[in-house]
Design an enzyme around this catalytic site. Structure first.
Site: not given
Length: 296
Positions: A168, A99, A63, A38-39
């Site tokens: 992030d 991320s 996850w 993801n991301d």
């Protein structure tokens, strides 16, 4: 030096990844070697190729403790899956490598910047995630985490900023030779802000300013990043922004790239701000614009 946790992830990829038949993968979309992704917002150019980093849990399709998966491409159609780039193998990122992004250093190495997550007890005794910004340096395949990580933590936040929601980073090298990063953060009223930091070499960072923030006061209203790689057409990049009370959609160059996000707010917007590094031609439908400035 490859840590035990990173080597374990790479061995798992090498053993089980080849068992996924090609016919079960999308023809054009980027996919992980195995497991959860993801991301996928860590786009960066390095040695003439586009590298993409993403949150990754190789051991299941759910996850889990986040690693960094790694892909590269020359045409955005054919993707080469590279070995796992980062694993949560240090005290400051033991709960996950969230991320971030990457940039090329002047000497030709690649600098990764990511959010490290660790668990700590609050003053009330509850376990909570603490988020900091960390860096690693490598050659496009193997990376070594900086010995003085984290490079940004709660002490580097502006007054009222939360170390629980500080994540992030998007990193780039500016025309002045400095590195810059923007990071999402939760403010004192529980909503979100975008913070900018600057570094001469990518290792020591200083706070520049708060680029933007919302004031809804809602706990869900935290800023997340979206990254685009766009090809200028005659030196121009076309953005189409569709905005309503609950969402925003952005289309780059008539659909070459797109992103969307849901906005949770109880407030009516009384203003929209656009910032551009060069000239911007704005064509607005439906809404009225008020222009202001100090330069006439």
């Amino acid at each position: 030096m490859t840590s035990e946790a990173l080597q374990k992830a790479r061995d798992f990829e090498a053993r089980y990844g080849p068992h996924i038949p090609g016919r079960e993968r999308p023809a054009f979309h980027a996919t992980p070697t195995i497991g959860w992704m993801n991301d996928p917002n860590g786009f960066s150019m390095y040695r003439g190729e586009c590298h993409l980093f993403y949150q990754y849990h190789p051991y299941s399709n759910e996850w889990g403790p986040m690693h960094w998966g790694h892909l590269k491409t020359k045409d955005f159609i054919r993707w080469e899956r590279l070995p796992c780039a980062l694993a949560p193998d240090e005290a400051y990122d033991a709960s996950g490598c969230f991320s971030g992004g990457a940039a090329e250093l002047p000497g030709g190495r690649q600098l990764l910047m990511y959010t490290g997550v660790r668990r700590a007890r609050s003053e009330e005794g509850f376990l909570q995630d603490i988020q900091t910004q960390c860096v690693a340096i490598g050659d496009g395949v193997d990376y070594e985490k900086y010995e003085l990580n984290p490079v940004l933590d709660g002490s580097d936040l502006p007054e009222g900023g939360s170390a629980i929601d500080f994540r992030d980073p998007k990193i780039w090298r500016g025309e002045d030779g400095n590195f810059y990063t923007v990071i999402g953060n939760r403010t004192e009223d529980g909503s979100g802000a975008i913070l900018m930091y600057r570094s001469a070499g990518g290792l020591k960072w200083e706070f520049v300013r708060t680029l933007d923030r919302c004031r809804s006061g809602l706990p869900r209203d935290i800023v997340h990043t979206r990254s685009f790689l766009a090809r200028p057409n005659g030196g121009e990049i076309r953005l189409r922004v569709i905005l309503d009370r609950f969402s925003v959609e952005v289309f780059v160059n008539d659909g070459e790239a797109a992103a969307s996000a849901v906005i949770y707010t109880r407030q009516e917007a009384d203003g929209i701000t656009f910032e551009a590094g060069g000239q911007a031609l704005i064509d607005v439908e439906k809404y009225d614009l008020l222009f202001g400035g100090t330069d006439g």
